[in-house]
Scaffold this motif. Structure first.
Motif, PDB file in Angstrom:
ATOM      1  N   TYR A 506     -33.255 -23.708  40.849  1.00 20.40           N
ATOM      2  CA  TYR A 506     -32.740 -23.439  39.161  1.00 20.40           C
ATOM      3  C   TYR A 506     -32.582 -24.529  38.920  1.00 20.40           C
ATOM      4  O   TYR A 506     -33.153 -25.579  38.803  1.00 20.40           O
ATOM      5  CB  TYR A 506     -30.677 -23.484  40.496  1.00 20.40           C
ATOM      6  CG  TYR A 506     -31.476 -21.644  40.962  1.00 20.40           C
ATOM      7  CD1 TYR A 506     -30.676 -20.457  40.522  1.00 20.40           C
ATOM      8  CD2 TYR A 506     -30.544 -22.073  42.636  1.00 20.40           C
ATOM      9  CE1 TYR A 506     -30.449 -19.601  42.154  1.00 20.40           C
ATOM     10  CE2 TYR A 506     -30.620 -21.192  43.062  1.00 20.40           C
ATOM     11  CZ  TYR A 506     -30.730 -19.720  42.530  1.00 20.40           C
ATOM     12  OH  TYR A 506     -30.403 -18.618  43.480  1.00 20.40           O
ATOM     13  N   LEU A 507     -31.979 -23.868  37.516  1.00 14.60           N
ATOM     14  CA  LEU A 507     -32.040 -24.885  36.499  1.00 14.60           C
ATOM     15  C   LEU A 507     -30.756 -24.194  35.660  1.00 14.60           C
ATOM     16  O   LEU A 507     -30.430 -23.023  35.356  1.00 14.60           O
ATOM     17  CB  LEU A 507     -33.351 -24.677  35.178  1.00 14.60           C
ATOM     18  CG  LEU A 507     -33.472 -25.060  33.681  1.00 14.60           C
ATOM     19  CD1 LEU A 507     -33.306 -26.480  34.016  1.00 14.60           C
ATOM     20  CD2 LEU A 507     -34.269 -24.698  33.103  1.00 14.60           C
ATOM     21  N   VAL A 508     -30.112 -25.040  35.311  1.00 15.30           N
ATOM     22  CA  VAL A 508     -28.784 -24.578  34.286  1.00 15.30           C
ATOM     23  C   VAL A 508     -29.028 -25.378  33.095  1.00 15.30           C
ATOM     24  O   VAL A 508     -29.140 -27.044  32.985  1.00 15.30           O
ATOM     25  CB  VAL A 508     -27.795 -25.531  34.934  1.00 15.30           C
ATOM     26  CG1 VAL A 508     -26.135 -25.305  34.086  1.00 15.30           C
ATOM     27  CG2 VAL A 508     -27.502 -24.479  36.247  1.00 15.30           C
ATOM     28  N   GLY A 547     -28.554 -33.591  26.603  1.00 21.06           N
ATOM     29  CA  GLY A 547     -29.165 -34.222  27.379  1.00 21.06           C
ATOM     30  C   GLY A 547     -29.751 -33.784  28.236  1.00 21.06           C
ATOM     31  O   GLY A 547     -29.417 -32.256  29.116  1.00 21.06           O
ATOM     32  N   PHE A 548     -30.363 -34.906  29.512  1.00 20.40           N
ATOM     33  CA  PHE A 548     -31.035 -34.136  30.574  1.00 20.40           C
ATOM     34  C   PHE A 548     -30.128 -34.583  32.070  1.00 20.40           C
ATOM     35  O   PHE A 548     -30.061 -35.949  32.099  1.00 20.40           O
ATOM     36  CB  PHE A 548     -32.476 -33.866  30.954  1.00 20.40           C
ATOM     37  CG  PHE A 548     -32.979 -33.268  30.072  1.00 20.40           C
ATOM     38  CD1 PHE A 548     -33.460 -32.085  30.468  1.00 20.40           C
ATOM     39  CD2 PHE A 548     -33.954 -33.858  28.856  1.00 20.40           C
ATOM     40  CE1 PHE A 548     -34.286 -31.047  29.590  1.00 20.40           C
ATOM     41  CE2 PHE A 548     -34.495 -32.214  28.577  1.00 20.40           C
ATOM     42  CZ  PHE A 548     -34.782 -31.477  28.235  1.00 20.40           C
ATOM     43  N   GLY A 571     -19.695 -32.062  39.037  1.00 22.53           N
ATOM     44  CA  GLY A 571     -20.126 -32.581  37.851  1.00 22.53           C
ATOM     45  C   GLY A 571     -21.575 -32.794  37.863  1.00 22.53           C
ATOM     46  O   GLY A 571     -23.140 -33.064  38.635  1.00 22.53           O
ATOM     47  N   PHE A 572     -21.498 -33.493  36.576  1.00 20.42           N
ATOM     48  CA  PHE A 572     -23.462 -33.617  36.314  1.00 20.42           C
ATOM     49  C   PHE A 572     -23.049 -35.455  35.348  1.00 20.42           C
ATOM     50  O   PHE A 572     -24.593 -35.273  35.214  1.00 20.42           O
ATOM     51  CB  PHE A 572     -24.089 -32.910  35.482  1.00 20.42           C
ATOM     52  CG  PHE A 572     -23.629 -32.255  34.135  1.00 20.42           C
ATOM     53  CD1 PHE A 572     -22.939 -33.190  32.406  1.00 20.42           C
ATOM     54  CD2 PHE A 572     -22.170 -31.010  33.739  1.00 20.42           C
ATOM     55  CE1 PHE A 572     -22.632 -32.861  31.784  1.00 20.42           C
ATOM     56  CE2 PHE A 572     -21.326 -31.559  33.366  1.00 20.42           C
ATOM     57  CZ  PHE A 572     -21.715 -31.768  31.773  1.00 20.42           C
ATOM     58  N   ILE A 573     -22.343 -35.660  35.491  1.00 21.23           N
ATOM     59  CA  ILE A 573     -22.051 -37.321  34.607  1.00 21.23           C
ATOM     60  C   ILE A 573     -21.407 -38.193  35.925  1.00 21.23           C
ATOM     61  O   ILE A 573     -20.030 -37.536  34.997  1.00 21.23           O
ATOM     62  CB  ILE A 573     -22.154 -37.391  33.345  1.00 21.23           C
ATOM     63  CG1 ILE A 573     -23.240 -36.998  32.510  1.00 21.23           C
ATOM     64  CG2 ILE A 573     -22.304 -38.844  32.942  1.00 21.23           C
ATOM     65  CD1 ILE A 573     -22.962 -36.783  31.480  1.00 21.23           C
ATOM     66  N   GLY A 574     -21.672 -38.009  37.277  1.00 14.30           N
ATOM     67  CA  GLY A 574     -20.076 -38.996  38.120  1.00 14.30           C
ATOM     68  C   GLY A 574     -19.200 -37.814  37.855  1.00 14.30           C
ATOM     69  O   GLY A 574     -19.666 -36.132  38.185  1.00 14.30           O
ATOM     70  N   GLY A 624     -28.982 -31.568  43.139  1.00 18.21           N
ATOM     71  CA  GLY A 624     -30.653 -31.775  42.418  1.00 18.21           C
ATOM     72  C   GLY A 624     -30.343 -31.034  41.427  1.00 18.21           C
ATOM     73  O   GLY A 624     -32.281 -31.010  41.000  1.00 18.21           O
ATOM     74  N   THR A 625     -29.912 -29.526  40.736  1.00 19.93           N
ATOM     75  CA  THR A 625     -29.986 -28.685  40.304  1.00 19.93           C
ATOM     76  C   THR A 625     -30.361 -29.318  38.588  1.00 19.93           C
ATOM     77  O   THR A 625     -29.016 -30.270  38.503  1.00 19.93           O
ATOM     78  CB  THR A 625     -29.841 -27.185  40.145  1.00 19.93           C
ATOM     79  OG1 THR A 625     -29.762 -27.120  41.573  1.00 19.93           O
ATOM     80  CG2 THR A 625     -29.213 -26.889  39.283  1.00 19.93           C
ATOM     81  N   LYS A 626     -31.138 -29.489  37.943  1.00 20.69           N
ATOM     82  CA  LYS A 626     -31.565 -29.706  36.935  1.00 20.69           C
ATOM     83  C   LYS A 626     -30.220 -29.587  35.398  1.00 20.69           C
ATOM     84  O   LYS A 626     -30.543 -28.187  35.876  1.00 20.69           O
ATOM     85  CB  LYS A 626     -32.760 -29.610  36.254  1.00 20.69           C
ATOM     86  CG  LYS A 626     -33.120 -30.274  34.681  1.00 20.69           C
ATOM     87  CD  LYS A 626     -33.311 -32.323  34.879  1.00 20.69           C
ATOM     88  CE  LYS A 626     -34.335 -32.549  35.131  1.00 20.69           C
ATOM     89  NZ  LYS A 626     -35.825 -32.550  34.927  1.00 20.69           N
ATOM     90  N   VAL A 627     -29.686 -30.111  34.691  1.00 18.95           N
ATOM     91  CA  VAL A 627     -28.531 -29.359  33.492  1.00 18.95           C
ATOM     92  C   VAL A 627     -29.242 -29.941  32.275  1.00 18.95           C
ATOM     93  O   VAL A 627     -30.022 -31.237  32.649  1.00 18.95           O
ATOM     94  CB  VAL A 627     -27.801 -29.748  33.815  1.00 18.95           C
ATOM     95  CG1 VAL A 627     -26.296 -30.004  32.860  1.00 18.95           C
ATOM     96  CG2 VAL A 627     -27.349 -29.940  35.250  1.00 18.95           C
ATOM     97  N   TRP A 628     -29.490 -28.748  31.388  1.00 20.88           N
ATOM     98  CA  TRP A 628     -29.511 -29.414  30.177  1.00 20.88           C
ATOM     99  C   TRP A 628     -28.692 -29.075  29.037  1.00 20.88           C
ATOM    100  O   TRP A 628     -28.100 -27.488  28.976  1.00 20.88           O
ATOM    101  CB  TRP A 628     -31.389 -28.769  29.870  1.00 20.88           C
ATOM    102  CG  TRP A 628     -31.818 -29.078  28.028  1.00 20.88           C
ATOM    103  CD1 TRP A 628     -31.652 -30.221  28.020  1.00 20.88           C
ATOM    104  CD2 TRP A 628     -32.528 -27.974  27.824  1.00 20.88           C
ATOM    105  NE1 TRP A 628     -32.241 -29.937  26.824  1.00 20.88           N
ATOM    106  CE2 TRP A 628     -32.730 -28.811  26.456  1.00 20.88           C
ATOM    107  CE3 TRP A 628     -33.246 -26.756  27.642  1.00 20.88           C
ATOM    108  CZ2 TRP A 628     -32.926 -28.627  25.466  1.00 20.88           C
ATOM    109  CZ3 TRP A 628     -33.535 -26.569  26.527  1.00 20.88           C
ATOM    110  CH2 TRP A 628     -33.763 -27.007  25.468  1.00 20.88           C
ATOM    111  N   ILE A 629     -28.336 -29.922  28.334  1.00 20.97           N
ATOM    112  CA  ILE A 629     -27.227 -29.785  27.590  1.00 20.97           C
ATOM    113  C   ILE A 629     -27.841 -30.039  26.262  1.00 20.97           C
ATOM    114  O   ILE A 629     -28.315 -31.077  26.063  1.00 20.97           O
ATOM    115  CB  ILE A 629     -25.811 -30.077  27.646  1.00 20.97           C
ATOM    116  CG1 ILE A 629     -25.473 -29.823  29.219  1.00 20.97           C
ATOM    117  CG2 ILE A 629     -24.999 -30.126  26.922  1.00 20.97           C
ATOM    118  CD1 ILE A 629     -24.196 -30.579  29.631  1.00 20.97           C
ATOM    119  N   ASN A 630     -27.971 -28.410  24.994  1.00 18.17           N
ATOM    120  CA  ASN A 630     -28.298 -29.301  23.858  1.00 18.17           C
ATOM    121  C   ASN A 630     -27.947 -27.946  22.744  1.00 18.17           C
ATOM    122  O   ASN A 630     -27.873 -26.853  22.923  1.00 18.17           O
ATOM    123  CB  ASN A 630     -30.385 -28.335  24.374  1.00 18.17           C
ATOM    124  CG  ASN A 630     -30.448 -29.320  22.764  1.00 18.17           C
ATOM    125  OD1 ASN A 630     -30.236 -29.544  22.233  1.00 18.17           O
ATOM    126  ND2 ASN A 630     -31.461 -28.445  22.329  1.00 18.17           N
TER     127      ASN A 630
END
Length: 630
Positions: A506-508, A547-548, A571-574, A624-630
């Motif tokens: 998956y990718l978020v 960012g990622f 959570g994606f940053i702590g 462990g799923t990658k998160v991309w915020i852009n």
């Protein structure tokens, strides 16, 4: 030939009748057992008898087509092989019928066009049966006697074929692309008091045209191309090409020497032709380091080249077997042909059937010349074979096509990237410095990365992260989000040009510009959209970092100690920045805030979702799923 053909017709008819009926072949002095003449195959409980190679070769010899005879363990004759031999008997060139005819072989096509074969007779077979051969051979022999003996194709088909023949065909050609490099040979060419350098390509020695001029060759422009001729006693020294390696392409220029066309390799230093072409008028004496060149005693001059035609200059009738080479833009086509030339008669080399197809005539190799008194067979006498050159060209052409396709794809990706960046523009929050700070100048713009203990971590134009007090920054007010939703195709096309991989399937991706989060499934550059969710990210004063990142920590809820509750937190940053539901009361019983604001910036940096969406993400997204915020 016709007279012999009548005898053969009777003989073949007898063999076929006896064979098909199963009678042993012992009459008329023929002692061969049946299995030497035919092969029997059981098919659908019927015995089908196939024409054997022994009988086929006997017929070829009788018809003066011994050059087509082959000795092979395969005793059966294919329809294509039989069709080619029959066309040789009739001295007919093959022709490619329109695709609607369903026949790919030109010689089968020609026999169908002449009415000698009917498509229904072929019956899906790939091998020649004795029954079909018997009928076909009879027709061929009668056709030789009178072309009026058989019904031609029907009027409609004839009109179709006439129109097909009359189409203006543009000859296929080849591009002048690099096919490899000539390398300086260890051998030199010696003639008279001089030596000249040679080059090697595909195990063949080449000589450049400047060196040929130094040897005493001249070039004459004629309608068919440049014609080389030699004058003895005019050799001189020559300034050689000094490079040890020279890039070459297959030249389109037409060069003739003696009787036939020779191919040439083109380089920045001019044209190179195969050294072996000189064997038409010279003897080449090969040694370890030197190839000696001496003018040869003229070989029997059977053929000459006059105004683009092969001309019988022997003073007597001759039979000539030639192999002509054509290039159809994709592969080499070879056509072997036996031709009779009366005294002074000329024949044009290129075959009309291949010109109709759009093929480009390359070269002709004379395999055999026969007169009443002798037979001369020497493939070096006229012309050259050029399979190795065209194989090198084909390899280079395919590599060039691949290179162009890759460039086209890359250009398309870049074009899509530019187009998609207009659809999915980055949405950073920019602040302006009120005063000089941390090496930055007043009025300079920086991207706000995140709020940090009363100040902000910002990203400079050089990409460095520094912390600036809030009082020294001018931060713009939030603007209403008005971007239209993106389509599934737009989302997938864009994300699959970003080269983003994830440690899970998956990718978020959170699209700040639209305040929408997309869930994708797949792998790098093969992502498919499975879900989209409206969201609220951080306000300009409390932005969500771009960012990622990676999904790491889950908590069922948080915030109760502050009088509210956020459910399904991931959570994606702590534990500072999370995906979670809109705000509930501290007991989690009812919604108190955030639903109306979805689709606009509203949070303190986390990403708010509808309760059902937050639960879906919380339940289905693996750690462990990658998160991309852009």
């Amino acid at each position: 030939m016709v007279k012999g053909g009548r005898r053969m017709r009777k003989w073949v008819s007898l063999i076929a009748i006896l064979t098909i009926s199963g009678i042993p072949l012992q009459a008329e002095g023929i002692q061969q057992p049946v299995n030497e003449i035919t092969a029997e195959v059981s098919q659908n409980k019927e015995v089908i008898t196939y024409l054997s190679r022994q009988l086929f070769n006997t017929i070829l010899e009788e018809q003066q087509l011994s050059y087509l005879m082959t000795q092979t363990e395969n005793q059966e004759i294919s329809l294509k092989e039989a069709a080619y031999a029959l066309c040789q008997m009739l001295n007919e060139a093959g022709i490619y019928l329109p695709e609607s005819e369903g026949i790919s072989d030109p010689y089968i096509g020609k026999l169908v066009l002449l009415g000698i074969w009917q498509e229904s007779e072929l019956n899906g077979e790939s091998l020649m049966t004795s029954e079909v051969w018997e009928r076909t051979y009879e027709r061929v022999l009668y056709y030789q006697e009178s072309q009026q003996a058989f019904t031609r194709v029907d009027t409609k088909k004839e009109k179709t074929m006439m129109a097909y023949r009359q189409k203006t065909a543009t000859s296929a050609s080849y591009e002048e692309i690099e096919i490899g490099k000539l390398t300086l040979s260890n051998q030199v060419l010696a003639y008279g008091a001089y030596t000249y350098p040679l080059y090697i390509f595909a195990n063949t020695s080449y000589i450049d045209l400047n060196t040929l001029e130094a040897l005493g060759f001249t070039f004459e422009k004629q309608p068919q191309g440049d014609v080389l001729s030699f004058t003895q006693g005019k050799e001189r020294a020559n300034e050689p090409v000094k490079e040890k390696s020279i890039a070459v392409s297959l030249s389109k220029e037409k060069i003739y020497y003696s009787t036939l066309k020779t191919y040439a390799l083109k380089s920045e230093h001019g044209l190179f032709i195969p050294l072996r072409i000189l064997e038409m008028e010279f003897n080449l004496k090969y040694d370890t380091a030197i190839i000696g060149l001496e003018v040869a005693t003229k070989k029997a001059s059977y053929l000459s080249y006059q105004e683009g035609l092969l001309h019988n200059s022997s003073g007597q009738p001759i039979e000539v077997v030639t192999t002509s080479y054509y290039w159809d833009g994709e592969k080499i086509i070879q056509e072997m042909k036996r031709q009779h030339l009366e005294v002074g008669q000329s024949i044009e080399n290129p075959s009309a059937c291949y010109v109709l197809r759009g093929a480009y005539y390359l070269n002709t190799l004379v395999n055999l010349v026969e007169t009443q008194g002798e037979s001369y067979q020497d493939e070096k006498l006229y012309g050259q074979q050029m399979e190795s050159i065209l194989k090198a060209y084909e390899k280079a052409r395919l590599a060039e096509i691949k290179k162009r396709e890759e460039k086209k794809q890359e250009d398309n990706k870049q074009s899509e990237k530019i187009t998609n960046q207009e659809v999915f523009p980055p949405a950073p929050v920019y602040a302006t410095l009120k005063v000089d700070a941390k090496g930055l100048k007043k009025g300079e713009q920086v991207e706000i990365y995140r709020e940090d203990n009363g100040g902000y971590t910002v990203i400079t134009q050089e990409g460095k992260k520094v912390t600036i007090p809030r009082s020294k920054l001018i931060i713009p007010y939030d603007q209403k989000v008005t971007a239209a939703p993106a389509s599934k195709v737009q989302i997938e096309t864009y994300i699959n040009t970003q080269n983003i991989a994830s440690d899970t399937e998956y990718l978020v991706w959170t699209d700040l510009y639209r305040q929408t989060t997309y869930i994708l499934k797949g792998s790098k550059n093969e992502w498919l959209l499975v879900k989209r969710m409206i969201c609220s990210t951080g306000k300009n004063l409390t932005p969500t970092p771009r960012g990622f990142f990676t999904l790491k920590n889950k908590v069922p809820s948080f915030g109760q100690e502050k009088g509210y509750s956020c459910k399904n937190a991931y959570g994606f940053i702590g534990s500072t920045y999370l995906y979670h539901s809109i705000l509930y009361d501290k007991t989690g019983s009812y919604i108190i805030s955030g639903k109306k604001e979805l689709g606009q910036k509203a949070s303190h940096g986390c990403i708010r979702l509808l309760p059902e969406d937050s639960l879906w993400l919380y339940t289905n997204m693996p750690k462990g799923t990658k998160v991309w915020i852009n």
